[in-house]
Design a protein around this motif. Structure first.
Motif, PDB file in Angstrom:
ATOM      1  N   MET A  75       0.832  -1.202   0.000  1.00 29.03           N
ATOM      2  CA  MET A  75       0.000   0.000   0.000  1.00 29.03           C
ATOM      3  C   MET A  75       0.878   1.269   0.000  1.00 29.03           C
ATOM      4  O   MET A  75       1.865   1.300   0.729  1.00 29.03           O
ATOM      5  N   LYS A  78       0.114  -0.722  -5.001  1.00 30.19           N
ATOM      6  CA  LYS A  78      -0.111  -2.002  -5.687  1.00 30.19           C
ATOM      7  C   LYS A  78      -0.817  -1.873  -7.039  1.00 30.19           C
ATOM      8  O   LYS A  78      -0.466  -2.571  -7.988  1.00 30.19           O
ATOM      9  N   ALA A 139     -11.890  -4.621  -0.788  1.00 35.07           N
ATOM     10  CA  ALA A 139     -11.881  -4.770  -2.249  1.00 35.07           C
ATOM     11  C   ALA A 139     -10.641  -4.112  -2.837  1.00 35.07           C
ATOM     12  O   ALA A 139     -10.625  -3.734  -4.000  1.00 35.07           O
ATOM     13  N   GLY A 140      -9.595  -3.979  -2.022  1.00 42.01           N
ATOM     14  CA  GLY A 140      -8.336  -3.407  -2.498  1.00 42.01           C
ATOM     15  C   GLY A 140      -7.459  -4.481  -3.121  1.00 42.01           C
ATOM     16  O   GLY A 140      -7.941  -5.558  -3.509  1.00 42.01           O
ATOM     17  N   GLY A 141      -6.162  -4.190  -3.206  1.00 43.84           N
ATOM     18  CA  GLY A 141      -5.232  -5.106  -3.871  1.00 43.84           C
ATOM     19  C   GLY A 141      -5.212  -6.488  -3.246  1.00 43.84           C
ATOM     20  O   GLY A 141      -5.355  -7.495  -3.951  1.00 43.84           O
ATOM     21  N   ALA A 142      -5.040  -6.549  -1.931  1.00 39.25           N
ATOM     22  CA  ALA A 142      -4.939  -7.845  -1.258  1.00 39.25           C
ATOM     23  C   ALA A 142      -6.272  -8.591  -1.322  1.00 39.25           C
ATOM     24  O   ALA A 142      -6.322  -9.786  -1.637  1.00 39.25           O
ATOM     25  N   ASN A 162     -17.856  -4.210   0.968  1.00 40.04           N
ATOM     26  CA  ASN A 162     -16.965  -3.042   0.931  1.00 40.04           C
ATOM     27  C   ASN A 162     -17.774  -1.766   1.103  1.00 40.04           C
ATOM     28  O   ASN A 162     -18.982  -1.731   0.842  1.00 40.04           O
ATOM     29  N   ARG A 163     -17.075  -0.733   1.548  1.00 41.01           N
ATOM     30  CA  ARG A 163     -17.711   0.575   1.612  1.00 41.01           C
ATOM     31  C   ARG A 163     -17.906   1.092   0.192  1.00 41.01           C
ATOM     32  O   ARG A 163     -17.225   0.650  -0.734  1.00 41.01           O
ATOM     33  N   ASP A 165     -16.718   3.365  -1.424  1.00 42.67           N
ATOM     34  CA  ASP A 165     -15.626   4.312  -1.657  1.00 42.67           C
ATOM     35  C   ASP A 165     -15.039   4.065  -3.043  1.00 42.67           C
ATOM     36  O   ASP A 165     -15.666   3.431  -3.895  1.00 42.67           O
ATOM     37  N   PHE A 167     -13.045   1.996  -4.066  1.00 40.17           N
ATOM     38  CA  PHE A 167     -12.812   0.591  -4.381  1.00 40.17           C
ATOM     39  C   PHE A 167     -14.077  -0.134  -4.851  1.00 40.17           C
ATOM     40  O   PHE A 167     -14.007  -1.252  -5.332  1.00 40.17           O
ATOM     41  N   THR A 211      -9.092  -5.475   5.032  1.00 40.71           N
ATOM     42  CA  THR A 211      -9.065  -4.013   5.100  1.00 40.71           C
ATOM     43  C   THR A 211      -7.922  -3.623   6.050  1.00 40.71           C
ATOM     44  O   THR A 211      -7.400  -4.479   6.764  1.00 40.71           O
ATOM     45  N   PRO A 212      -7.556  -2.348   6.086  1.00 31.49           N
ATOM     46  CA  PRO A 212      -6.518  -1.942   7.055  1.00 31.49           C
ATOM     47  C   PRO A 212      -7.046  -1.792   8.477  1.00 31.49           C
ATOM     48  O   PRO A 212      -6.299  -1.354   9.357  1.00 31.49           O
ATOM     49  N   THR A 239      -6.031 -10.270   7.721  1.00 34.72           N
ATOM     50  CA  THR A 239      -4.803 -10.158   6.912  1.00 34.72           C
ATOM     51  C   THR A 239      -3.753  -9.263   7.570  1.00 34.72           C
ATOM     52  O   THR A 239      -2.582  -9.305   7.213  1.00 34.72           O
ATOM     53  N   GLY A 262      -2.373 -12.327   9.717  1.00 35.24           N
ATOM     54  CA  GLY A 262      -1.878 -12.442   8.350  1.00 35.24           C
ATOM     55  C   GLY A 262      -0.429 -12.875   8.214  1.00 35.24           C
ATOM     56  O   GLY A 262       0.126 -12.824   7.114  1.00 35.24           O
ATOM     57  N   MET A 266       1.538 -13.730   4.801  1.00 36.52           N
ATOM     58  CA  MET A 266       2.732 -12.972   4.452  1.00 36.52           C
ATOM     59  C   MET A 266       3.887 -13.920   4.118  1.00 36.52           C
ATOM     60  O   MET A 266       4.606 -13.726   3.136  1.00 36.52           O
TER      61      MET A 266
HETATM   62  P1  NAD Z   1      -5.916  -1.195  -0.340  1.00 39.57           P
HETATM   63  O1  NAD Z   1      -5.676   0.220   0.040  1.00 39.57           O
HETATM   64  O2  NAD Z   1      -5.668  -1.633  -1.731  1.00 39.57           O
HETATM   65  O3  NAD Z   1      -7.455  -1.545   0.019  1.00 39.57           O
HETATM   66  C1  NAD Z   1      -8.007  -1.149   1.233  1.00 39.57           C
HETATM   67  C2  NAD Z   1      -9.403  -1.747   1.365  1.00 39.57           C
HETATM   68  O4  NAD Z   1      -9.876  -1.536   2.693  1.00 39.57           O
HETATM   69  C3  NAD Z   1     -10.455  -1.114   0.459  1.00 39.57           C
HETATM   70  O5  NAD Z   1     -11.374  -2.105   0.069  1.00 39.57           O
HETATM   71  C4  NAD Z   1     -11.142  -0.082   1.348  1.00 39.57           C
HETATM   72  O6  NAD Z   1     -12.479   0.158   0.958  1.00 39.57           O
HETATM   73  C5  NAD Z   1     -11.098  -0.805   2.670  1.00 39.57           C
HETATM   74  N1  NAD Z   1     -11.084   0.099   3.822  1.00 39.57           N
HETATM   75  C6  NAD Z   1     -10.170   1.062   4.081  1.00 39.57           C
HETATM   76  N2  NAD Z   1     -10.456   1.648   5.257  1.00 39.57           N
HETATM   77  C7  NAD Z   1     -11.561   1.036   5.741  1.00 39.57           C
HETATM   78  C8  NAD Z   1     -12.335   1.198   6.914  1.00 39.57           C
HETATM   79  N3  NAD Z   1     -12.026   2.125   7.834  1.00 39.57           N
HETATM   80  N4  NAD Z   1     -13.413   0.400   7.093  1.00 39.57           N
HETATM   81  C9  NAD Z   1     -13.732  -0.530   6.165  1.00 39.57           C
HETATM   82  N5  NAD Z   1     -13.041  -0.738   5.034  1.00 39.57           N
HETATM   83  C10 NAD Z   1     -11.959   0.040   4.824  1.00 39.57           C
HETATM   84  O7  NAD Z   1      -5.099  -2.096   0.677  1.00 39.57           O
HETATM   85  P2  NAD Z   1      -4.508  -3.603   0.502  1.00 39.57           P
HETATM   86  O8  NAD Z   1      -3.147  -3.544  -0.049  1.00 39.57           O
HETATM   87  O9  NAD Z   1      -5.527  -4.441  -0.149  1.00 39.57           O
HETATM   88  O10 NAD Z   1      -4.320  -4.034   2.025  1.00 39.57           O
HETATM   89  C11 NAD Z   1      -5.435  -4.234   2.863  1.00 39.57           C
HETATM   90  C12 NAD Z   1      -4.997  -4.951   4.133  1.00 39.57           C
HETATM   91  O11 NAD Z   1      -4.413  -6.208   3.823  1.00 39.57           O
HETATM   92  C13 NAD Z   1      -3.953  -4.195   4.954  1.00 39.57           C
HETATM   93  O12 NAD Z   1      -4.303  -4.281   6.301  1.00 39.57           O
HETATM   94  C14 NAD Z   1      -2.661  -4.950   4.735  1.00 39.57           C
HETATM   95  O13 NAD Z   1      -1.824  -4.932   5.869  1.00 39.57           O
HETATM   96  C15 NAD Z   1      -3.180  -6.354   4.526  1.00 39.57           C
HETATM   97  N6  NAD Z   1      -2.272  -7.153   3.713  1.00 39.57           N
HETATM   98  C16 NAD Z   1      -1.739  -8.266   4.277  1.00 39.57           C
HETATM   99  C17 NAD Z   1      -0.884  -9.065   3.544  1.00 39.57           C
HETATM  100  C18 NAD Z   1      -0.303 -10.306   4.155  1.00 39.57           C
HETATM  101  O14 NAD Z   1       0.511 -10.976   3.520  1.00 39.57           O
HETATM  102  N7  NAD Z   1      -0.701 -10.666   5.348  1.00 39.57           N
HETATM  103  C19 NAD Z   1      -0.576  -8.738   2.219  1.00 39.57           C
HETATM  104  C20 NAD Z   1      -1.139  -7.566   1.678  1.00 39.57           C
HETATM  105  C21 NAD Z   1      -1.985  -6.785   2.444  1.00 39.57           C
END
Ligand code: NAD
Length: 292
Positions: A75, A78, A139-142, A162-163, A165, A167, A211-212, A239, A262, A266
């Protein structure tokens, strides 16, 4: 890097692998990869770079110019990085994002290993997902990588929350692609539709929060409203891995449902990237002992 002095470990031959993200200082990836390089006697070093979308283009140009072998992407880069690369793997194309770049003599190929990592993490926890109902928040990258891989790997039903937003439109595209290309029953709901959230989680076997929420600065935030949305037979994977136990996981403990963070995801997504850069299998059991 253990007890080996930096002057003996890093020489003129040492190759660089990086991670470009922001925030980044919490990452376990340097420990994971550097320990694996050391264990296998591979002459690489893995370093984190605090990079966001504003400096991404310059960073990619610089890494290519420096002939850096490869790097991870997290993030908020991605999705944004895909337009600076030469090729994308099939999974990366479907997801529209990548977490791993390999530099083959100046040709940059992006791929995504998060989905494979998540599925292998479930397997490692003894969780069968084929034919099961999976709910994913995010609905983000992960999240998208997990959704694509889960549907391809035989989850019977996938429900995405998902919200509304930026995404949301991406989630709609993912749903359309998965309905077309897989056998899974796939649906998308607004995370604020609490009646749907309760109904779908009540019927779910597995819930993955992607989500984060739970991670700094959202340590006190959970994507679902309260613990009554969980049930004892639900298996929950968060995650997030820093902190090791999120607020969602504490709720799971209170309800009595199996849950884990997660870290395994990872580890397995890292092992897939490691293989692409070095051609070698990461010593997963050894690295798990180091990280846990
Ligand atoms: P991203 O920014 O691409 O997507 C974020 C997602 O979270 C979106 O769908 C957004 O709508 C949602 N979101 C953001 N804030 C929110 C909130 N307050 N309430 C509800 N939904 C919310 O991020 P990403 O790269 O997909 O990463 C998301 C999470 O996955 C992170 O916590 C990251 O640490 C984790 N992650 C873990 C691993 C692993 O190997 N364990 C790998 C990648 C990502």
């Amino acid at each position: 890097m253990g007890k080996i002095p930096i002057t003996e470990r890093v020489t003129g031959h040492t190759e660089l692998i990086g991670l470009i993200a922001d925030p980044i200082r919490h990452s376990m990836s340097p420990t994971m990869h550097n320990e694996a390089f050391k264990k296998l006697g591979l002459d690489y070093v893995y370093v984190c770079f605090e990079v966001d979308n504003t400096t991404l283009a310059d960073t990619v140009q610089g890494l290519r110019a420096m002939k850096v072998r490869g790097w991870n992407v997290s993030m908020p880069n991605k999705g944004a990085i895909t337009k600076y690369l030469d090729k994308l793997s099939p999974a990366s194309q479907i997801v529209g994002a990548c977490n791993t770049v390999v530099n083959d003599n100046g040709v940059l190929t992006g791929t995504i290993t998060d989905g494979v990592g998540a599925m292998q993490a479930l397997q490692a926890e003894g969780v069968g997902y084929v034919g099961k109902k999976l709910v994913v928040s995010g609905a983000g990258g992960a999240a998208t990588a997990i959704q694509v891989q889960a549907a391809l790997d035989g989850v019977a039903e996938l429900t995405i929350f998902n919200r509304r937003d930026r995404f949301w439109a991406e989630a709609e595209k993912t749903v359309a692609k998965l309905r077309e290309q897989t056998q899974a029953i796939v649906n998308l709901y607004d995370l604020d539709d609490h009646a749907a959230l309760k109904r779908e989680l009540d019927r779910a076997d597995i819930y993955i929060d992607s989500t984060p929420c739970g991670m700094k600065p959202l340590e006190d935030v959970v994507a679902i409203p309260d613990p009554s949305y969980l049930h004892r037979d639900l298996i929950v994977m968060d995650t997030v891995y820093a902190p090791r136990q999120t607020k969602l996981m504490k709720w799971c403990d209170a309800v009595g449902c199996k849950n884990f963070n997660g870290l395994s995801m990872m580890l397995y997504q890292g092992a897939a990237a490691f293989k692409l850069w070095t051609g070698k299998d990461m010593p997963i059991d050894y690295i798990r002992d180091v990280l846990f």
